[in-house]
Design an enzyme around this catalytic site. Sequence first.
Site, PDB file in Angstrom:
ATOM      1  N   GLY A  69       0.940  -1.278  -0.027  1.00  0.00           N
ATOM      2  CA  GLY A  69      -0.167  -0.029   0.097  1.00  0.00           C
ATOM      3  C   GLY A  69       0.744   1.207   0.040  1.00  0.00           C
ATOM      4  N   CYS A  97       5.184  -6.238   0.733  1.00  0.00           N
ATOM      5  CA  CYS A  97       5.637  -4.976   0.971  1.00  0.00           C
ATOM      6  C   CYS A  97       4.995  -4.169   2.202  1.00  0.00           C
ATOM      7  CB  CYS A  97       5.045  -4.442  -0.486  1.00  0.00           C
ATOM      8  SG  CYS A  97       5.691  -2.685  -0.745  1.00  0.00           S
ATOM      9  N   TYR A  98       4.131  -3.330   1.975  1.00  0.00           N
ATOM     10  CA  TYR A  98       3.410  -2.808   3.077  1.00  0.00           C
ATOM     11  C   TYR A  98       3.196  -4.025   4.101  1.00  0.00           C
ATOM     12  CZ  TYR A  98       0.544   0.058   6.195  1.00  0.00           C
ATOM     13  OH  TYR A  98      -0.162   0.641   7.228  1.00  0.00           O
ATOM     14  N   HIS A 128       7.341  -7.887  -4.635  1.00  0.00           N
ATOM     15  CA  HIS A 128       5.821  -8.172  -5.184  1.00  0.00           C
ATOM     16  C   HIS A 128       5.994  -9.410  -5.982  1.00  0.00           C
ATOM     17  CE1 HIS A 128       3.883  -4.285  -3.825  1.00  0.00           C
ATOM     18  NE2 HIS A 128       5.034  -3.935  -4.245  1.00  0.00           N
ATOM     19  N   GLU A 132       3.260 -10.768  -6.874  1.00  0.00           N
ATOM     20  CA  GLU A 132       2.311 -11.093  -7.983  1.00  0.00           C
ATOM     21  C   GLU A 132       2.491 -10.506  -9.405  1.00  0.00           C
ATOM     22  OE1 GLU A 132       2.839  -9.357  -5.342  1.00  0.00           O
ATOM     23  OE2 GLU A 132       1.801  -7.241  -5.242  1.00  0.00           O
ATOM     24  N   SER A 183     -14.842   1.687 -28.011  1.00  0.00           N
ATOM     25  CA  SER A 183     -13.643   2.584 -28.587  1.00  0.00           C
ATOM     26  C   SER A 183     -12.925   1.843 -29.828  1.00  0.00           C
ATOM     27  CB  SER A 183     -12.524   2.847 -27.436  1.00  0.00           C
ATOM     28  OG  SER A 183     -11.916   1.447 -27.330  1.00  0.00           O
ATOM     29  N   GLY A 184     -13.260   0.520 -29.888  1.00  0.00           N
ATOM     30  CA  GLY A 184     -12.645  -0.273 -30.710  1.00  0.00           C
ATOM     31  C   GLY A 184     -11.415  -1.077 -30.480  1.00  0.00           C
ATOM     32  N   VAL A 196      -9.223  -3.573 -27.532  1.00  0.00           N
ATOM     33  CA  VAL A 196      -9.648  -5.036 -27.193  1.00  0.00           C
ATOM     34  C   VAL A 196     -10.708  -5.043 -26.086  1.00  0.00           C
ATOM     35  CG1 VAL A 196      -8.413  -7.047 -26.131  1.00  0.00           C
ATOM     36  CG2 VAL A 196      -7.305  -5.463 -27.430  1.00  0.00           C
ATOM     37  N   ASP A 197     -10.793  -4.184 -24.931  1.00  0.00           N
ATOM     38  CA  ASP A 197     -11.642  -4.298 -24.084  1.00  0.00           C
ATOM     39  C   ASP A 197     -13.099  -4.012 -24.519  1.00  0.00           C
ATOM     40  OD1 ASP A 197      -9.230  -4.513 -22.800  1.00  0.00           O
ATOM     41  OD2 ASP A 197      -9.277  -2.289 -21.981  1.00  0.00           O
ATOM     42  N   SER A 198     -13.542  -2.819 -25.025  1.00  0.00           N
ATOM     43  CA  SER A 198     -14.704  -2.659 -25.641  1.00  0.00           C
ATOM     44  C   SER A 198     -15.177  -3.691 -26.632  1.00  0.00           C
ATOM     45  CB  SER A 198     -14.812  -1.106 -25.968  1.00  0.00           C
ATOM     46  OG  SER A 198     -14.028  -0.799 -27.149  1.00  0.00           O
ATOM     47  N   LYS A 218      -5.617  -7.121 -18.843  1.00  0.00           N
ATOM     48  CA  LYS A 218      -5.842  -7.145 -20.355  1.00  0.00           C
ATOM     49  C   LYS A 218      -5.539  -8.752 -20.849  1.00  0.00           C
ATOM     50  CE  LYS A 218      -5.636  -3.833 -22.558  1.00  0.00           C
ATOM     51  NZ  LYS A 218      -6.607  -2.809 -23.047  1.00  0.00           N
TER      52      LYS A 218
END
Length: 608
Positions: free
Chosen positions: A53, A79-80, A166, A168, A220-221, A223-225, A370
């Site tokens: 954090g 970490c924190y 980290h 992860e 937007s065109g 990948v996500d949308s 992603k």
Amino acid sequence: MKQRYIAIVDFGSQYMHLITRRIRQLGVHSKIFPTDVNAHELKDAWGVIISGGPNDVNDQKLTYDPGVFDLPIPILGLCYGHQLMTQHLGGVVTSAHNREYGMATVEVLDKRSILAGLDNHEQVWMSHWDSVTQVPEGFTVIGRTSYCPVAAMANEKDRRYGLQFHVEVNHTLHGMKILENFVFDICGAEKNWNMIAYIQNLKNDLKKFVGEKKIFLLVSGGVDSAVAFALLEQVLGKERVYGLHIDNGFMRLHESAHVEEALAAAGFDDLHVVDASSQFLSAVAGIVDPEAKRKIIGKTFLDIQKQVFDDLGFNTDEWLLGQGTIYPDTIESGGTKTADTIKTHHNRVDEVLEMINAGKVVEPLAELYKDEVREMGLALGLPETLVNRWPFPGPGLSIRVLCASGKEEPVANESAVNAELQKTVQVYGTGVSARVLPIRSVGVQGDQRSYQHPALVSTAEMLPWEQLNELSVRITNSITGVNRVVYHVGGALPEQGFQLHEAYLTKDRLELLRQVDAVVDEVIRAHGLYDAIWQLPAVLLPLSASVGVVGEVVVLRPIESQEAMTVNFYPMDAAVLQEMVDRILAIEGVSSVLYDISNKPPATIEWE
Ligand code: XMP
């Protein structure tokens, strides 16, 4: 029987959610809890992970239930979390003792238990200001780096572990092995989660949430949308999803036309397109501050959406707003109680948050990263060419055209910083020089936003990328006020340093960057490098070689990543780079080309 899980206690790390995603990758259910969770609520957990954090443990700003540390199950602090556990159990954490961002090498001192299966020296990813300098009673140091004396510690009797790095993020090469050791060997967890079930659950949840309503989706065109569009149409049917692509004027060359064609070829022939470029351009006229720019753009998206909605005569009660928001958009926008705002993504402005609170927004991908979205896209039948496109931010090229009023404060202590920089780089040879640039860019350091100056490095002979990486890490770890490092690769290099000039987000500057961006794309594709590079923003800086000289500075920012949370710069083949630089310098209006040699952390991918 209750489904058991690994509990993640969220102290606001930019990577907190990524921990849950890694546990999912191991096939184990995981759940996120707030900082002040009561220990009793964790009774069905196999084990607890305390996240990192942005706070300082010596500040005592966050409250937590001390009973968590008495639970009879294993606990891992990251970490924190590592520092909090140290402090809670009687060890010592020293503030600002040593700072460390990016890649580091841990010397592994004990290869049993949590570090089982690791090498003697391991590449890890760090992002911290404070360090543990004395472990609590019952603990032993099991790993260290040259900057950090207690990079890993363990108390096997109580099954308590602390790691400064980290695990992860992908850049900790064997992070998954460490998590696997913790989750299966130490906690004794069993596999109880998979992706196919996740998609099925998501579809069921969407049906329930949407009910009889329809979705007005902004596409937007990217990948996500596109994946969100496919998913929603599969769940609700085409007639209940209205996909709108807003051309904001910040798109790439011919991008909007290309989006329409690519989606139509993939079976989405019902995308609607509206050209709103003039509204966007006038909304950002004269704006210099990056966050102000981002917020205005986010709001303009909503204004246009409402305008189109009204023009169509739709009834608000029958519709929900759909967005392809993914998890990094949320966390970087300060989307949890404890996380810092690194930058406000266009889909996370106040107006959107109000709509979310009122239950008027659907974001089916909001939990994903992603690479998971890509996996889902393929599972939903989208073509690879669409799913594997480079990510492109919602505000588009606008956040890659840096602006200046010309009245900016000079760099604080410039000559002292330059002297320090020069001292840091001189070990790489006499032809190496470094100085700070008179502009600023965004970074993420120790889970906090930074808005600092880049250092410009130049050499008589091109240094190997590995050495440049080392030099870059050394600069950002040791020089306060510098969060990014760029390397001169072509064009003018004024002895007195680049001059800042007044410049805004105008059609001309956008057009200039659009040409540069098109050249970058062409060269990369011609050399078959599209898939080897994760993303390659080109950025325009309001700097010139000397007062009155026309021509601005372009920065290339090629990166390697998996989910955009951590990144290293891409080491481009010298001949390809030369071709790219030559072609960019041939564009009228460009005076110099720089190459961003920063990782994330400390620098974000985009400059604003
Ligand atoms: P940063 O610059 O934060 O970027 O390291 C992480 C990833 O997110 C993209 N990005 C955005 N995407 N809306 C988006 O849809 C935004 O406002 C936005 N800002 C950054 C960026 O291009 C990178 O892939």
